[in-house]
Design an enzyme around this catalytic site. Structure first.
Site, PDB file in Angstrom:
ATOM      1  CB  SER A 127     -32.445  41.058   1.794  1.00 44.33           C
ATOM      2  OG  SER A 127     -32.474  42.468   1.462  1.00 44.33           O
ATOM      3  CG  ASP A 172     -24.100  51.420   4.132  1.00 43.96           C
ATOM      4  OD1 ASP A 172     -24.327  52.460   2.999  1.00 43.96           O
ATOM      5  OD2 ASP A 172     -24.553  50.716   4.132  1.00 43.96           O
TER       6      ASP A 172
END
Length: 735
Positions: free
Chosen positions: A328, A352
């Protein structure tokens, strides 16, 4: 009677004829001799006189003193000291075993030294001057000098010996010197430098010692010495002094380097810290490391085995040679690409639900976290995988490749060290070249999903991640990273700083850069790294990351149930202070777990140390000498406790990063990779290893599925590759 007179007269005539013939022959011989004398004494005088002088004059090369290596504050990292050596010309000795038997009572020569000397005789020939014994003390030197006449062909000489007083600290940066090998001779001959190495038996092998070899070595001098019939020196006729090598001052701060190395503890990993304003590398950590002093005169068998057979591979320069998926920590660059390319507005919110579905396959968030409606700022702060999964297909792998390439990903940075690897920044063209089978050359849309979160085919060095972070901190100004702060000519005292002007500037909109930076500040303030930076006296910006080592195949990740070397890698990238960056850091801790709980505290320690010190001098400032610097001491770390732990997901439905709450039991928040990543490349290769190459084309919905892999190959080369690597580097191993 007349007969008798006639006979006597004939004999007299014959005798006279013989006398004339003999006289003419003698005259002819004298003429030839005189002509030869003229030819030798007059016609060939200059050439023969020079040869005669050579017979009585020995030209002795004088090895120059090698330049020292210092840190940015003048602390010595590599220096020289004078020592006595015994050198032998085997062709002048005769029976070597008999000589050694007579010499040992005078000056002790260990069995190991004897074996090494005999091996060198076989490698170098009988008329080369070879070192028999190093580091004689004053007593041994004086004792041999008194008995030198008993040992023809054996000489006592003084020479410079290299020493690395800091030991393993920054060992991969400084490197080491070693015996000149055959491949070194070939390289010197091809470059026309072989003549400058007469009288020198060592050369830089790794690190700065190798990359700055020409400057550090200096210029060899010569001394013309008149010798007697036995070859003993009588007097010095002429001398040309050698020119010592330049002193090299690194940009490394030894105090920061030690703090960073100690922060890793017993973990393996890598860290690179760069000054974004100059491109100077402030710390360059590869853990574990090795002591360069072991290699100066050839490493012994026991130490070689310990280093070569260690599963931790201490000889591998991890920031430069190891390639990893960066997880990430890639997301800020992907977000900036989306903004610059106009793919998605920063304020656009998407749902999400904890996963992203594509082609019938679900790619889940780490820990099963659900973030609800998420915009780009929140996605970076909480590290929403789902948000970036959805960005991948919208950007496209080729546009993402072209954008992040500008930051140095998948490129040779050009740092002044040897052995840098390129890694892999995937694109459709790269895949066509990486695979031979045409069915395997096709790029599937599902593969872009993995790439967008720093997994998949992505395989970068830590140096590339640090360089990208530094360029982002400097708002797109790309400066080539370098380790040498300045050089000083020891003969003239002239100091030459290393240029630090930007090589180019990435055309970025400042509002987009500011947005990404503000999101990275949010990561430190209230996101995944908030606990590690709690109570900091400065405002940092960063991004945590966790890179998966092997595929879970849908099962739950339980670190305690896995072999230590199969656990996730922890990463962090960031810079501080956020408004005017003075340091940019990228680090990876191998098999250590979550980036927030392991990597971020190390970055905090590095930031605390560096930012608590006064501003550093610029590249043009005066170089400090060792005498100007107080004895090195590592300042204590900040008294502010660095809590460990992990950040939490937001409550489902939350709309901002301010809604972050403590995690429920069993839920861990950090940025973890998707379920089915691809393995990285083996270091040193720009092609995928056989284990990750698909054997056949997908049969159903190929454009919607990403290839799977069961386990990532190690980031270190195989044992056989290691042996080839170090043999080609000219390592000397004592027998």
């Amino acid at each position: 009677m007349f007969e008798f007179k006639k006979i006597g007269q004939q004999q007299k005539q014959r005798f006279g004829l013989r006398a004339w013939v003999g006289g003419l022959f003698a005259l002819a011989c004298f003429c030839v001799l005189a002509g030869r004398f003229w030819f030798l004494q007059v016609d060939r005088y200059e050439g023969l006189s020079e040869r005669a002088d050579r017979n009585r004059i020995a030209v002795v090369p004088i090895a120059p003193r090698r330049g020292e290596i210092l840190d940015r504050n003048g602390v010595v990292m590599a220096r020289n000291y004078r020592t006595y050596t015994l050198e032998v010309v085997p062709g002048q000795v005769g029976d070597i075993d008999a000589m050694l038997a007579r010499l040992t009572p005078v000056v002790y020569v260990s069995p190991g030294d004897q074996r090494r000397f005999k091996r060198r005789v076989q490698e170098s020939g009988r008329y080369a001057s070879l070192i028999l014994r190093n580091n004689l003390n004053d007593t041994e030197a004086s004792w041999f000098a008194a008995h030198a006449f008993e040992f023809p062909g054996v000489e006592l000489r003084a020479r410079w010996v290299r020493e690395y007083p800091q030991g393993a600290t920054a060992g991969h940066v400084v490197g080491y010197i070693g015996r000149i090998a055959e491949n070194d001779i070939e390289a010197l001959e091809s470059s026309g430098e072989l003549g400058n190495y007469r009288g020198t038996d060592v050369i830089g092998k790794k690190g700065i010692e190798k990359s700055w070899e020409k400057a550090l070595h200096g210029q060899t001098g010569i001394e013309e010495v008149e010798v007697n019939a036995s070859g003993r020196p009588v007097r010095t006729l002429q001398r040309t002094d050698p020119v010592p090598g330049v002193d090299v001052m690194l940009s490394i701060d030894l105090g920061l380097q030690r703090v960073a190395e100690e922060a890793f503890g017993n973990h393996r990993g890598a860290l690179v810290a760069i000054d974004p304003n100059t491109g100077e590398v402030l710390a360059f950590v590869s853990k574990p490391a090795f002591d360069p002093n072991l290699f100066i005169d050839g490493i012994d068998v026991e130490n070689w085995r310990l280093l070569n057979e260690s599963p931790d591979h201490p000889l591998i320069n991890r920031p430069l040679y190891g390639t990893y998926p960066i997880g990430s920590t890639y997301k800020p660059f992907v977000a900036l690409a989306a903004l610059e390319l106009g793919v998605r507005d920063a304020k656009t919110r998407i749902p999400d639900p904890g996963f992203f579905e594509f082609g019938g396959q679900r790619f889940r968030n780490a820990g099963g976290a659900v973030y609800g409606m998420t915009d780009m700022h929140k996605a970076i702060v909480v590290s929403s995988d789902t948000y970036f999964y959805s960005l991948g297909p919208e950007i496209g792998v080729n546009r993402l490749h072209d954008f992040t390439k500008q930051f140095g990903f998948g490129q040779i940075t050009g740092i002044d060290l040897d052995g840098e690897r390129k890694g892999v920044l995937p694109s459709t063209e790269w895949k066509r070249q990486a695979y031979k089978d045409r069915r395997q050359q096709q790029w599937y849309a599902g593969e872009t999903i993995s790439v967008a979160v720093g997994q998949g085919y992505n395989s970068f060095t830590l140096l590339q991640l640090a360089q990208g972070t530094s360029t982002l901190a400097n708002s797109g100004a790309y400066r080539k990273p370098h380790l040498v702060h300045a050089t000083r000519d020891t003969h003239t005292g002239v100091v030459t700083p290393t240029p630090s002007t930007p090589e180019y500037r990435i055309p970025l909109k400042q509002e987009n850069v500011d947005f990404v930076k503000s999101a990275m500040v949010g990561v430190v303030r209230s996101g995944t790294a908030r606990r590690a930076f709690a109570g900091a006296a400065y405002q940092a910006a960063g991004k945590t990351g966790t890179a998966q080592v092997f595929s879970l195949r849908g099962s739950q990740y339980r670190a305690h149930e896995l072999d230590e070397r199969l656990r996730d890698h922890a990463l962090f990238m960031g810079f501080a202070p956020a408004d005017k960056p003075r340091i940019a850091v990228a680090l990876l801790v191998e098999n250590a777990g979550w980036g927030a709980s392991v990597a971020a505290p190390i970055a905090r320690t590095v930031f605390d140390y560096w930012l608590s010190r006064p501003a550093k001098p610029t590249a043009g400032s005066r170089i400090m000498l060792p005498s100007d610097v107080a004895p090195l001491s590592v300042p204590a770390q900040s008294e502010t406790p660095v809590p460990t732990g992990v950040s939490a997901p937001v409550v489902p439905g939350a709309t901002s990063s301010d809604d972050l709450v403590e995690p429920p039991p069993g839920v861990v928040l950090d940025d973890a990779p998707q379920d089915e990543p691809l393995p990285p490349l083996i270091p040193g290769s720009d092609k995928p290893p056989p284990s990750m190459r698909p054997r056949s084309a997908p049969k159903a919905a190929p454009a919607q599925q990403a290839p799977r892999a069961t386990q990532r190959p190690s980031t270190a080369p195989a044992r056989s590759d290691l042996n080839d690597l170090f043999e080609s580097s000219g390592f000397g191993v004592k027998q």
